[in-house]
Motif scaffolding. Structure first.
Motif, short mmCIF file in Angstrom:
data_model
loop_
_atom_site.label_atom_id
_atom_site.label_comp_id
_atom_site.label_asym_id
_atom_site.label_seq_id
_atom_site.Cartn_x
_atom_site.Cartn_y
_atom_site.Cartn_z
N PRO A 187 7.04 -28.03 36.60
CA PRO A 187 5.62 -28.26 36.87
C PRO A 187 5.22 -29.69 36.51
O PRO A 187 5.84 -30.34 35.67
CB PRO A 187 4.93 -27.24 35.96
N THR A 188 4.20 -30.16 37.15
CA THR A 188 3.69 -31.50 36.85
C THR A 188 2.57 -31.46 35.83
O THR A 188 2.22 -32.49 35.24
CB THR A 188 3.18 -32.15 38.15
N THR A 189 1.98 -30.30 35.63
CA THR A 189 0.94 -30.12 34.61
C THR A 189 1.31 -28.90 33.78
O THR A 189 2.09 -28.05 34.21
CB THR A 189 -0.43 -29.89 35.25
N PRO A 190 0.78 -28.80 32.56
CA PRO A 190 1.11 -27.64 31.73
C PRO A 190 0.76 -26.31 32.42
O PRO A 190 -0.26 -26.20 33.10
CB PRO A 190 0.25 -27.86 30.47
N VAL A 191 1.64 -25.33 32.22
CA VAL A 191 1.46 -23.99 32.78
C VAL A 191 1.33 -23.01 31.62
O VAL A 191 2.13 -23.06 30.67
CB VAL A 191 2.64 -23.60 33.68
N THR A 192 0.34 -22.13 31.69
CA THR A 192 0.10 -21.20 30.58
C THR A 192 0.14 -19.77 31.09
O THR A 192 -0.47 -19.44 32.11
CB THR A 192 -1.27 -21.47 29.93
N VAL A 193 0.85 -18.92 30.35
CA VAL A 193 0.91 -17.47 30.59
C VAL A 193 0.23 -16.79 29.40
O VAL A 193 0.58 -17.08 28.25
CB VAL A 193 2.35 -16.97 30.73
N ILE A 209 1.59 -22.63 21.04
CA ILE A 209 0.73 -21.44 21.00
C ILE A 209 -0.55 -21.85 20.29
O ILE A 209 -0.50 -22.30 19.15
CB ILE A 209 1.40 -20.28 20.24
N SER A 210 -1.66 -21.70 20.95
CA SER A 210 -2.90 -22.22 20.38
C SER A 210 -3.69 -21.22 19.57
O SER A 210 -4.25 -21.55 18.55
CB SER A 210 -3.78 -22.77 21.51
N THR A 211 -3.74 -19.95 20.03
CA THR A 211 -4.61 -18.97 19.37
C THR A 211 -3.96 -17.61 19.38
O THR A 211 -3.36 -17.23 20.37
CB THR A 211 -5.97 -18.87 20.08
N LEU A 212 -4.10 -16.87 18.28
CA LEU A 212 -3.62 -15.49 18.20
C LEU A 212 -4.82 -14.61 17.91
O LEU A 212 -5.44 -14.76 16.87
CB LEU A 212 -2.57 -15.36 17.10
N VAL A 213 -5.17 -13.73 18.86
CA VAL A 213 -6.31 -12.82 18.68
C VAL A 213 -5.78 -11.46 18.32
O VAL A 213 -5.13 -10.82 19.14
CB VAL A 213 -7.17 -12.73 19.96
N VAL A 259 1.01 -18.71 26.08
CA VAL A 259 2.29 -19.39 25.97
C VAL A 259 2.31 -20.53 27.00
O VAL A 259 2.16 -20.28 28.20
CB VAL A 259 3.46 -18.42 26.21
N SER A 260 2.50 -21.75 26.54
CA SER A 260 2.41 -22.93 27.41
C SER A 260 3.78 -23.49 27.71
O SER A 260 4.64 -23.60 26.82
CB SER A 260 1.54 -24.01 26.75
N MET A 282 7.87 -13.73 28.53
CA MET A 282 8.09 -12.41 27.94
C MET A 282 9.42 -12.37 27.18
O MET A 282 9.51 -11.78 26.10
CB MET A 282 8.08 -11.35 29.05
N ALA A 283 10.45 -13.02 27.74
CA ALA A 283 11.74 -13.02 27.07
C ALA A 283 11.66 -13.75 25.73
O ALA A 283 12.25 -13.32 24.73
CB ALA A 283 12.80 -13.68 27.96
N ALA A 284 10.90 -14.86 25.68
CA ALA A 284 10.74 -15.57 24.42
C ALA A 284 9.97 -14.75 23.40
O ALA A 284 10.33 -14.69 22.22
CB ALA A 284 10.04 -16.91 24.67
N ALA A 285 8.89 -14.10 23.86
CA ALA A 285 8.05 -13.34 22.94
C ALA A 285 8.82 -12.20 22.28
O ALA A 285 8.58 -11.86 21.11
CB ALA A 285 6.83 -12.79 23.69
N LEU A 286 9.75 -11.61 22.99
CA LEU A 286 10.50 -10.49 22.42
C LEU A 286 11.45 -10.94 21.31
O LEU A 286 11.96 -10.11 20.57
CB LEU A 286 11.30 -9.79 23.52
N ARG A 287 11.69 -12.26 21.19
CA ARG A 287 12.56 -12.76 20.13
C ARG A 287 11.78 -13.21 18.90
O ARG A 287 12.37 -13.57 17.89
CB ARG A 287 13.40 -13.93 20.66
#
Length: 846
Positions: A39-45, A3-7, A101-102, A75-80
């Protein structure tokens, strides 16, 4: 770091009160989805999180999708995740955060690791406005923060709120406007536009509510809830839907939601003109003791306590009130207690228990004839004030008891869903005595004098019920689609009775009705919110309600044409109603929104008016509204400004109007309304809070066979003011006197009420009222002075126009209608001493 940044989006941080961002305690990375190729490259949501005052993620939305599978796992991870909550000073805040989230693909296995390049340096963030240093966290929180992931934070936004169902759907934070003088929690309704209150029965009798062009009586057209518990009382002897909120302790009201109109699928029975829900909470922790003494020997003692180490959901409150009243036969005394405690019963579940108990007794002066006051014929001293505040019948007044218990279970589900289950029980008893017509209605036995029209209305009931709602946390097309399913199951066992009392001695001499009523209400609703376009949000839903009525009429004649009979009769009836609601929100700009809403609503039948095997009739309401909302907040501002305005139209299939002979509302047929309102609120945190509103409404009874689209035509309905204005303002500051730091506060409340139409083409006089208050505080002690009706106006709180006979049983009854009124309170002073104890940090208090 994954997680890089929290706004953060905090509510306009004040320069005087530092804001600290949330600290991550638990933030496990997401699981790579198993149902898609790696994935072959990082995926970010990119997720938008709502982090509540307890540090839990209460809501997750996808802002930038990477596909359904990756969105689901993010979303499932964030709820924890768990956080130490954000704070302003020491007060926890609910905030929003945009979090990327990467998902990083696994590195391939190689004989030798590839050469590592130095990590790219991110450009330095823009300098944030200088703020005072944040308060130091406790040692345990420091340790937890050190062990968790690190976050870069920027303070710049605002708290989230439930999206409104209409322009007239207000989530009102009481905040600093609690400084404005108010006698009860009911007075907080004046913070919603187009609301006027009147009381003809004394301090302890429920207020009559005028809202959105409706004379809603004491609750017949407004659904009332307290922390989810319904307060309207079915088939009440004084009026179907009677809702007494006088027992609510104002110091414990954190906010209230006022939904004007039937536009939210969760609104149920009595939600014709709207729904009001009081939401309790105590932000100030520790013990607060407040005692006051004022004009007419009014005394008030309030004690509220919030355990310092717990959230605002945990509190205890006690309120005692007593006074002689501002004129003869206006004494009152009441006591109430409220308590709530919240437990964590699992990793994702909370249990909240709430209870209240209340008892009251009050006297009432009732109505007086204007001609008797003007001519000086009232049985009091001859001066103008004594005549104005005088009375005819000293046997008026009432007494009430209420005991309430609620248990609410809140569970958060793994995929972003929520489940809330609530059970409640309410025990209620009330007796009211009124006399609106003197000696007009009684037909005595031959040779005897009239015995008087004093009416005793008695109600005793027990309500048990369940409420629940479920949000499954669905995601379609990579975007969350908020769906809510809800239900209500309510059973009322009620004894409701009205009798006439003798003027001499008060003994009952006739029964008007005496019913044992058992009512079952089963309702369910579904609501869905869609955002097909970035600038368009659609909301809609359907509500279904069914009622089963069982009535035992215990006041039937002892004989009929066929001979003697048992003076009782049983009646069964059933009713069903479906009410769709829909709204469309168009974002014209980041701050300007156009919202249009339409919906159907209903009021259930008064059981006293039913016949056997009847398909119970409903009062059906059709409503529509369109208007604009504008909001300026965030972006480093230390203030907020919000404005709304709308035009609305409403049609009711069966309305009710006050009938003086019955002492309650009676059917008058269909009615319609056309109206508009505008409201604005400016808040500079901990300094200035100002709200102003103006509303206009025209309520008419349509002519037979008139077009339903011509909502402005027809006979004007009586007693409903067409123009209302309200201003509430509070300003706070600090000053140093003789080396001592003192806090001060000034507050103003102003109501402007236009002329009210009365029967027979009469109109009341306009009303202008001013209330002011001032407070000064040093450390743990505060002194205050309030003045209500500052200009000492002689105003009429309720006004009627009808025929009566208050001259005595021997006097001939006049058939000429004349104006009657209930006197409003004169100028009233009140001094208050408040003591704050057990504070963790005295500097955080205003």
């Amino acid at each position: 770091m994954w997680i890089s940044t929290l706004v953060l989006c905090l509510l306009s941080a004040s320069a005087e009160v530092p804001v600290t961002p949330p600290v991550p305690l638990e933030a496990a990375p997401p699981v790579m989805p198993a149902d898609v190729p790696p994935p072959t490259t990082p995926v970010t949501v990119l997720l938008r999180l709502t982090i509540d005052e307890g540090g839990e993620v209460s809501r997750v939305e996808v802002r930038e999708s990477a596909g359904v599978a990756f969105d689901r796992e993010a979303m499932a991870a964030a709820l924890r995740w768990r956080f130490q909550p954000a704070r302003r000073g020491e007060v926890p805040l609910e905030v929003q955060a945009d979090v990327p989230v990467s998902f990083v693909p696994p590195e391939p296995v190689a004989a030798a690791p590839p050469a590592q390049e130095p990590p790219a340096q991110e450009p330095p963030p823009s300098p944030a406005p200088e703020q005072p240093p944040a308060p130091e966290l406790p040692q345990e929180e420091k340790k937890a923060a050190a062990e968790g992931p690190s976050f870069a934070t920027t303070v710049r936004g605002q708290t989230s709120a439930p999206p409104p169902a209409a322009v007239g759907d207000f989530q009102i934070a009481v905040g600093q406007l609690a400084d404005v003088p108010r006698n009860s929690a009911t007075d907080l309704l004046l913070l919603a536009p187009g609301v006027m209150l009147a009381n003809h029965g004394g301090e302890g009798h429920a207020d009559t509510i005028f809202i959105r062009g409706f004379d809603a009586g004491e609750g017949k057209d407004v659904e009332f809830r307290l922390n989810g518990v319904p307060l309207n009382e079915v088939s009440h002897a004084h009026g179907h839907g009677y809702a007494d909120t006088y027992f609510i302790i104002p110091e414990l009201v954190d906010s209230l939601r006022v939904t004007e109109g039937p536009y939210d699928p969760s609104q149920g029975d009595f939600g014709v003109a709207g729904t009001v829900e009081y939401q309790l909470g105590l932000k100030r922790r520790g013990l607060t003791a407040s005692t006051s003494y004022g004009s007419f020997a009014s005394r008030r003692l309030a004690l509220v306590w919030g355990p310092p180490e717990s959230s605002e959901a945990n509190f205890v409150g006690l309120l005692l009130r007593q006074g002689h009243g501002f004129g003869p036969n206006r004494a009152h005394a009441n006591a109430g207690a409220m308590a709530q405690v919240e437990f964590r019963v699992g990793e994702e579940t909370r249990l909240r228990l709430f209870g209240a108990s209340y008892a009251a007794r009050f006297s009432s002066a009732g109505v007086v004839r204007e001609t008797d006051v003007v001519d000086g014929r009232m049985p009091c001293a001859a001066d103008a004030d004594s005549q104005f505040f005088c009375l005819y019948d000293p046997n008026q007044g009432g007494a009430a008891q209420r005991h309430l218990l609620s248990a609410e279970l809140q569970s958060r589900l793994r995929r972003g869903g929520r489940f809330v289950q609530q059970g409640f029980v309410v025990m209620r008893q009330m007796r009211i005595r009124d006399n609106f017509t003197g000696f007009l209605n009684d037909v005595p036995p031959v040779g005897e004098q009239p015995r008087g029209d004093n009416t005793e209305q008695y109600y005793r009931g027990t309500t048990v019920g369940l409420r629940g709602r479920y949000t499954p946390g669905l995601t379609w097309w990579g975007q969350p689609q908020p769906l809510e399913l809800g239900y209500v199951a309510r059973f009322d066992d009620v004894l409701t009775r009205a009798r006439r009392l003798r003027d001499s001695g008060g003994a009952p001499y006739a029964t008007l009705f005496d019913n044992q009523v058992r009512t079952t209400n089963l309702g369910a609703y579904a609501a869905l919110r869609l955002a097909p376009l970035s600038w368009l949000t659609l909301r809609g839903g359907l509500r279904l309600d069914s009622f089963l009525f069982g009535v035992e009429d215990q006041n039937r004649p002892a004989s009929d044409r066929q001979g003697e009979r048992i003076p009782e009769e049983s009646i069964e009836a059933y009713g069903f109603f479906a009410s769709p609601r829909v709204s469309a929100e168009v974002r014209l700009s980041p701050r300007l929104t156009w919202l249009t809403s339409a919906g159907l609503g209903a009021r259930s039948s008064d059981a006293a008016a039913l016949s056997d095997a009847e398909l119970a009739p409903y009062a059906r309401v059709t409503a529509a509204e369109t208007g604009l909302g504008w909001r300026l907040a965030g972006d480093g501002r230390h203030y907020e400004l919000e404005a709304r305005g709308a035009l609305f139209a409403t049609r009711v299939s069966q309305d009710l109007v006050f009938d003086e002979t019955a002492g309650r509302n009676q059917p008058v047929g269909p009615s319609q309304r056309l109206g508009a309102f505008a409201t604005a609120r400016y808040t500079s945190h901990e300094r200035l809070d100002v709200q102003a509103s103006v509303a206009w409404a025209r309520a008419t009874l349509p002519l037979p066979d008139a077009s339903p689209y011509k909502v402005w035509e027809g006979a004007v309905m009586p007693y409903i003011p067409q123009l209302l204005g309200r201003l509430d303002a509070s300003v706070r500051g600090d000053v140093t006197l003789a080396g001592l730091p003192l806090g001060w506060n000034l507050a103003l409340g102003h109501s402007a009420i236009g002329p009210k139409p009365l029967p027979l083409d009469r109109f009341s006089e306009p009303i202008f009222l001013f209330d002011v208050a001032a407070r000064g505080r040093w450390k743990w002690m505060e002194l205050g002075l309030s003045v209500e009706n500052l200009l000492d106006a002689r105003w009429r709180e309720a006004e009627f126009n009808y025929v009566s006979n208050f001259r005595g049983p021997d006097a001939p009854a006049s058939l000429l209608a004349t104006r009657h009124f209930v006197a409003g309170a004169p100028r009233t002073f009140r001094g208050t001493l408040t003591v704050y104890l057990d504070l963790q940090d005295e500097e955080q208090q205003p």
